[in-house]
Design a protein around this motif. Structure first.
Motif, PDB file in Angstrom:
ATOM      1  N   LEU A  37      -1.751  -7.290  -4.135  1.00 56.16           N
ATOM      2  CA  LEU A  37      -2.445  -6.301  -3.310  1.00 56.16           C
ATOM      3  C   LEU A  37      -3.927  -6.639  -3.196  1.00 56.16           C
ATOM      4  CD1 LEU A  37      -2.288  -3.398  -1.918  1.00 56.16           C
ATOM      5  CD2 LEU A  37      -3.099  -2.536  -4.114  1.00 56.16           C
ATOM      6  N   SER A  80       0.825  -1.214   0.000  1.00 57.08           N
ATOM      7  CA  SER A  80       0.000   0.000   0.000  1.00 57.08           C
ATOM      8  C   SER A  80       0.852   1.253   0.000  1.00 57.08           C
ATOM      9  CB  SER A  80      -0.928   0.005   1.219  1.00 57.08           C
ATOM     10  OG  SER A  80      -1.791  -1.112   1.207  1.00 57.08           O
ATOM     11  N   GLY A 135      -5.841   1.759   3.510  1.00 55.56           N
ATOM     12  CA  GLY A 135      -4.660   2.056   2.701  1.00 55.56           C
ATOM     13  C   GLY A 135      -4.630   1.268   1.409  1.00 55.56           C
ATOM     14  N   ALA A 136      -4.992  -0.006   1.474  1.00 57.93           N
ATOM     15  CA  ALA A 136      -5.008  -0.845   0.281  1.00 57.93           C
ATOM     16  C   ALA A 136      -6.092  -0.400  -0.687  1.00 57.93           C
ATOM     17  CB  ALA A 136      -5.226  -2.302   0.679  1.00 57.93           C
ATOM     18  N   TYR A 150      -5.838  -7.774   0.179  1.00 57.74           N
ATOM     19  CA  TYR A 150      -6.990  -7.009   0.642  1.00 57.74           C
ATOM     20  C   TYR A 150      -8.143  -7.947   1.008  1.00 57.74           C
ATOM     21  CZ  TYR A 150     -10.901  -3.712   0.539  1.00 57.74           C
ATOM     22  OH  TYR A 150     -12.005  -2.975   0.868  1.00 57.74           O
ATOM     23  N   LYS A 164      -4.894   2.634  -2.541  1.00 63.77           N
ATOM     24  CA  LYS A 164      -3.874   2.263  -3.525  1.00 63.77           C
ATOM     25  C   LYS A 164      -4.492   1.588  -4.734  1.00 63.77           C
ATOM     26  CE  LYS A 164       0.402   1.922  -4.856  1.00 63.77           C
ATOM     27  NZ  LYS A 164       1.211   3.114  -5.099  1.00 63.77           N
ATOM     28  N   SER A 165      -5.428   0.695  -4.513  1.00 63.76           N
ATOM     29  CA  SER A 165      -6.012  -0.055  -5.622  1.00 63.76           C
ATOM     30  C   SER A 165      -6.939   0.795  -6.473  1.00 63.76           C
ATOM     31  CB  SER A 165      -6.789  -1.271  -5.096  1.00 63.76           C
ATOM     32  OG  SER A 165      -7.897  -0.857  -4.315  1.00 63.76           O
TER      33      SER A 165
END
Length: 331
Positions: free
Chosen positions: A34, A21, A67-68, A38, A71-72
């Protein structure tokens, strides 16, 4: 459920998700990792909440998921590197890619402006229907020259900057309709032609060119760029080519939005020249030279950085990762 055993067993996966992340760029494999991480952490969080709702652990896992998720989903944060990339790559690339549109727009407007000014010069009776002799005398003897120095330079710079940004914004915002762009450009050129013809008729040509050239070269170029980009936006849905009309309009619309941001800075420069150079006591040749230099640097900027960026595949549109909100996949 043994909470300690769960934490011991799952912690490496949690740490890995946290690291991914925070990583600036992800490969396709890492993007898939990722997404998988998640999903696993989401399952762990659900398990903890339903069987052993430890507040600190719930908070920690929720933070990891947030956070993930950011990011995604491709969320970007501001950085000066993004600003630098915009002015070194994206903005000049858009200007270079669309150069035929705004250069042609500039040429047509210059020809029309000189033609109109010449016609008005040889037909002064036309202007007498637009403005009274007293107003003409006031304009050519004092108003035209005093306009550039009657206000404090800083406030005058802000005034002309805001006005020019508004003119450029109209060209781009109404570009999808086509005709409003032509109307805005016509108004702009007609005003210059009328004033120029009056100054020439009364022997004040040197004053006219000496005051309008320093800032006008860059200022009018920026307006012509906005007009050309606006007309390209109109043409995007009239003749979309290989794309669908909606897709092509979206592509050119995003590019036009970027160009409009860059023109704010260009017009700021021309506004500063108009406020601090045009009315300055410098000799005419020096003031005009500054205007020519400003335009030359702009053209050099477009045809060096812009050409280089386009050759690297940069179009001036936003990153493809920002066009659609999609889950990260390998590839």
């Amino acid at each position: 459920m043994d909470l300690d055993a769960l934490v011991t067993r799952r912690r490496p996966g949690w740490d890995r998700l946290a690291a991914l992340s925070k990583q600036r760029r992800l490969s396709g494999v890492e993007s898939d990792e990722l997404l998988d991480g998640y999903q696993r952490v989401a399952t762990d969080l659900s398990t903890v909440r339903s069987t052993a709702p430890d507040p600190s652990l719930v908070t920690h896992l929720s933070g990891l998921l947030a956070g993930a998720r950011l990011k995604s989903s491709g969320t970007r944060t501001f950085s000066w590197s993004m600003v630098g990339r915009f002015f070194v790559e994206d903005f000049p690339a858009a200007l270079y890619r669309l150069r035929r549109w705004w250069i042609l727009t500039a040429l047509i407007n210059v020809v029309v402006g000189f033609a109109l000014g010449t016609w008005l010069y040889y037909n002064p009776v036309v202007e007498n229907t637009l403005i009274s002799p007293a107003e003409v005398a006031q304009l050519v003897e004092s108003d035209f020259a005093s306009y550039y120095s009657e206000n404090a330079a800083s406030s005058f710079a802000t005034q002309v900057w805001v006005n020019n940004v508004w003119v450029a914004a109209q060209c781009i915002v109404f570009g999808v309709l086509g005709l409003p762009v032509i109307y805005v450009l016509w108004q702009n050129v007609a005003n210059v032609a009328v004033t120029g013809s009056l100054m020439h008729q009364h022997g004040r040509a040197d004053v006219f060119w000496g005051l309008i050239t320093p800032h006008g070269l860059l200022e009018l170029t920026a307006v012509f760029v906005a007009g050309g980009v606006g007309l390209r936006l109109f043409w995007a849905w009239v003749a979309p080519g290989a794309r669908t009309r909606l897709s092509n309009l979206a592509h050119e619309g995003r590019t036009a939005a970027g160009v409009s941001l860059g023109l704010i800075v260009v017009l700021l420069v021309s506004g500063l020249i108009e406020a601090f150079v045009t009315p300055s006591p410098l000799p005419t040749w020096a003031r005009v030279g500054i205007g020519v230099l400003a335009l030359g640097l702009f053209v050099l900027y477009v045809f060096t950085l812009g050409r280089s960026a386009v050759r690297r595949g940069i179009t001036g549109d936003v990153d493809e990762s920002l066009v659609e909100q999609s889950a990260p996949t390998a590839g």
